[in-house]
Write a protein that holds these residues in place. Structure first.
Motif, short mmCIF file in Angstrom:
data_model
loop_
_atom_site.label_atom_id
_atom_site.label_comp_id
_atom_site.label_asym_id
_atom_site.label_seq_id
_atom_site.Cartn_x
_atom_site.Cartn_y
_atom_site.Cartn_z
N GLY A 1 41.37 -22.41 28.60
CA GLY A 1 40.43 -22.37 27.49
C GLY A 1 39.32 -21.35 27.67
O GLY A 1 39.34 -20.51 28.57
N ARG A 2 38.34 -21.44 26.77
CA ARG A 2 37.27 -20.44 26.72
C ARG A 2 35.92 -21.05 27.08
O ARG A 2 35.69 -22.25 26.92
CB ARG A 2 37.19 -19.82 25.32
CG ARG A 2 38.47 -19.12 24.92
CD ARG A 2 38.25 -18.13 23.81
NE ARG A 2 37.70 -18.72 22.61
CZ ARG A 2 37.33 -18.01 21.54
NH1 ARG A 2 37.43 -16.70 21.56
NH2 ARG A 2 36.85 -18.60 20.45
N ALA A 3 35.03 -20.21 27.53
CA ALA A 3 33.67 -20.62 27.87
C ALA A 3 32.74 -19.45 27.65
O ALA A 3 33.16 -18.29 27.60
CB ALA A 3 33.60 -21.11 29.32
N LYS A 4 31.44 -19.75 27.52
CA LYS A 4 30.45 -18.71 27.29
C LYS A 4 29.24 -18.94 28.18
O LYS A 4 28.78 -20.08 28.34
CB LYS A 4 30.03 -18.69 25.82
CG LYS A 4 29.08 -17.57 25.47
CD LYS A 4 28.77 -17.54 23.98
CE LYS A 4 27.86 -16.37 23.65
NZ LYS A 4 27.55 -16.31 22.19
N LEU A 5 28.74 -17.86 28.77
CA LEU A 5 27.53 -17.93 29.57
C LEU A 5 26.34 -17.80 28.62
O LEU A 5 25.93 -16.71 28.24
CB LEU A 5 27.54 -16.80 30.61
CG LEU A 5 26.43 -16.81 31.67
CD1 LEU A 5 26.42 -18.12 32.44
CD2 LEU A 5 26.63 -15.64 32.64
N ASN A 6 25.81 -18.94 28.21
CA ASN A 6 24.77 -18.95 27.18
C ASN A 6 23.41 -18.51 27.69
O ASN A 6 22.63 -17.91 26.94
CB ASN A 6 24.65 -20.35 26.58
CG ASN A 6 25.82 -20.69 25.67
OD1 ASN A 6 26.37 -19.81 25.01
ND2 ASN A 6 26.21 -21.95 25.63
N ALA A 7 23.12 -18.80 28.95
CA ALA A 7 21.81 -18.43 29.48
C ALA A 7 21.83 -18.38 31.00
O ALA A 7 22.50 -19.19 31.65
CB ALA A 7 20.73 -19.42 29.01
N ILE A 8 21.12 -17.43 31.56
CA ILE A 8 20.87 -17.36 33.00
C ILE A 8 19.39 -17.67 33.19
O ILE A 8 18.52 -16.90 32.79
CB ILE A 8 21.20 -15.97 33.57
CG1 ILE A 8 22.69 -15.64 33.34
CG2 ILE A 8 20.88 -15.90 35.06
CD1 ILE A 8 23.06 -14.21 33.69
N GLU A 9 19.08 -18.82 33.78
CA GLU A 9 17.71 -19.32 33.76
C GLU A 9 16.93 -19.03 35.04
O GLU A 9 15.80 -19.47 35.17
CB GLU A 9 17.73 -20.83 33.50
CG GLU A 9 18.29 -21.18 32.12
CD GLU A 9 17.98 -22.59 31.70
OE1 GLU A 9 18.09 -23.49 32.56
OE2 GLU A 9 17.60 -22.79 30.53
N GLY A 10 17.55 -18.27 35.95
CA GLY A 10 16.83 -17.93 37.17
C GLY A 10 17.39 -18.66 38.38
O GLY A 10 18.42 -19.33 38.30
N LYS A 11 16.69 -18.53 39.50
CA LYS A 11 17.18 -19.08 40.76
C LYS A 11 16.48 -20.37 41.13
O LYS A 11 15.31 -20.59 40.81
CB LYS A 11 17.01 -18.05 41.89
CG LYS A 11 18.00 -16.89 41.81
CD LYS A 11 17.95 -16.06 43.08
CE LYS A 11 19.06 -15.01 43.09
NZ LYS A 11 19.07 -14.22 44.34
N THR A 12 17.22 -21.22 41.84
CA THR A 12 16.66 -22.46 42.36
C THR A 12 15.97 -22.16 43.70
O THR A 12 16.02 -21.04 44.21
CB THR A 12 17.77 -23.49 42.59
OG1 THR A 12 18.63 -23.03 43.65
CG2 THR A 12 18.60 -23.69 41.34
N LYS A 13 15.35 -23.18 44.26
CA LYS A 13 14.70 -23.02 45.57
C LYS A 13 15.71 -22.68 46.66
O LYS A 13 15.36 -22.09 47.67
CB LYS A 13 13.95 -24.30 45.94
CG LYS A 13 12.74 -24.57 45.05
CD LYS A 13 12.04 -25.86 45.44
CE LYS A 13 10.84 -26.12 44.54
NZ LYS A 13 10.16 -27.41 44.91
#
Length: 257
Positions: free
Chosen positions: A233-245
């Motif tokens: 199936g298909r998927a979309k990278l809707n947002a890159i919100e930054g890095k975790t600790k």
């Protein structure tokens, strides 16, 4: 300003083509109709032509909910209507009680005619009924050359585009973390497979990003990328919100239900 810096290296040829279309319309004062474009190609065209110049654009794929659309690029003094896009709608008559036809079989048959993917729009399936959009300039050729799909004998019937099924897609968003934005890592996270298996998918040519086959596992994914893994199936990278600790990337992914 270097316009290429806003896009990926592999998109340069298409960027040059769009700029050529724009220049043609500007210098000849005549409109240009393109083949069907995928959503990424539409996005690039919108960015390059803009909204406030002497050249305008309009997008239409036969119905307003569809994914693949033709672009009509025109001098800003012209008005545009749906007929300008020269789109045919076909329904496929076949013995649905005895055989099943899948999306991939329809596309495979159409591509076997020796025509570019851009000559065909969306393929619509609903309750065993099948329709597809095509460029009007090839409609007679299609009707004369498609007699079977898979094991089924078929008849193509051209019908008015107002009879098109409504396109319906359902997506579900989820938040996840990945160790990097490499394609193999992102595919592994989205589809819940091992990194080794995602690399195998990529190397076997089963993975597309923005409708383009990508065979490089280290390909870096970006905000807005659309993924397709054959059979998953298909998927979309809707947002890159930054890095975790812990230095992992926090992303929001939409998956097609």
């Amino acid at each position: 300003m270097n316009i290429y810096q806003h896009f990926r290296l592999e998109e340069r040829d298409y960027i040059d083509q769009v700029l050529h279309w724009k220049n043609y319309v500007e210098t000849h004062y005549t409109p240009k109709l393109t083949d069907f474009l995928d959503p990424r190609e539409q996005h690039i065209l919108k960015m390059l032509i803009g909204e406030n110049g002497d050249v305008g654009y309009s997008l239409f794929g036969g119905a307003h909910e569809v994914e693949r659309k033709r672009a009509y690029i025109f001098p800003d003094y012209l008005t545009v209507n749906d007929d300008d896009f020269q789109i045919s709608l076909f329904k496929i008559d076949y013995p649905a009680k005895f055989v099943t036809i899948e999306h991939r079989q329809v596309l495979g048959t159409l591509m076997s005619l020796g025509l570019k993917r851009g000559k065909f729009g969306d393929i619509l399936l609903k309750d065993g009924n099948i329709q597809f959009f095509a460029a009007k300039e090839i409609s007679d050729y299609i009707k004369n050359n498609v007699e079977s799909i898979g094991r089924a004998g078929v008849k193509l019937v051209e019908t008015d585009i107002s009879n098109a099924f409504a396109a319906s897609e359902s997506w579900e968003d989820q938040e996840m973390t990945v160790s990097s934005l490499r394609l193999d890592t992102v595919i592994s996270g989205i589809y819940h497979v091992s990194r080794q298996k995602s690399q195998l998918f990529i190397q076997q040519g089963l993975v597309k990003v923005n409708w383009t086959l990508i065979e490089n596992p280290s390909f870096l994914c970006e905000d807005g990328d659309m993924f397709s893994v054959r059979g998953y199936g298909r998927a979309k990278l809707n947002a890159i919100e930054g890095k975790t600790k812990k230095e992992k990337w926090r992303v929001i992914v939409g998956k097609q239900k």
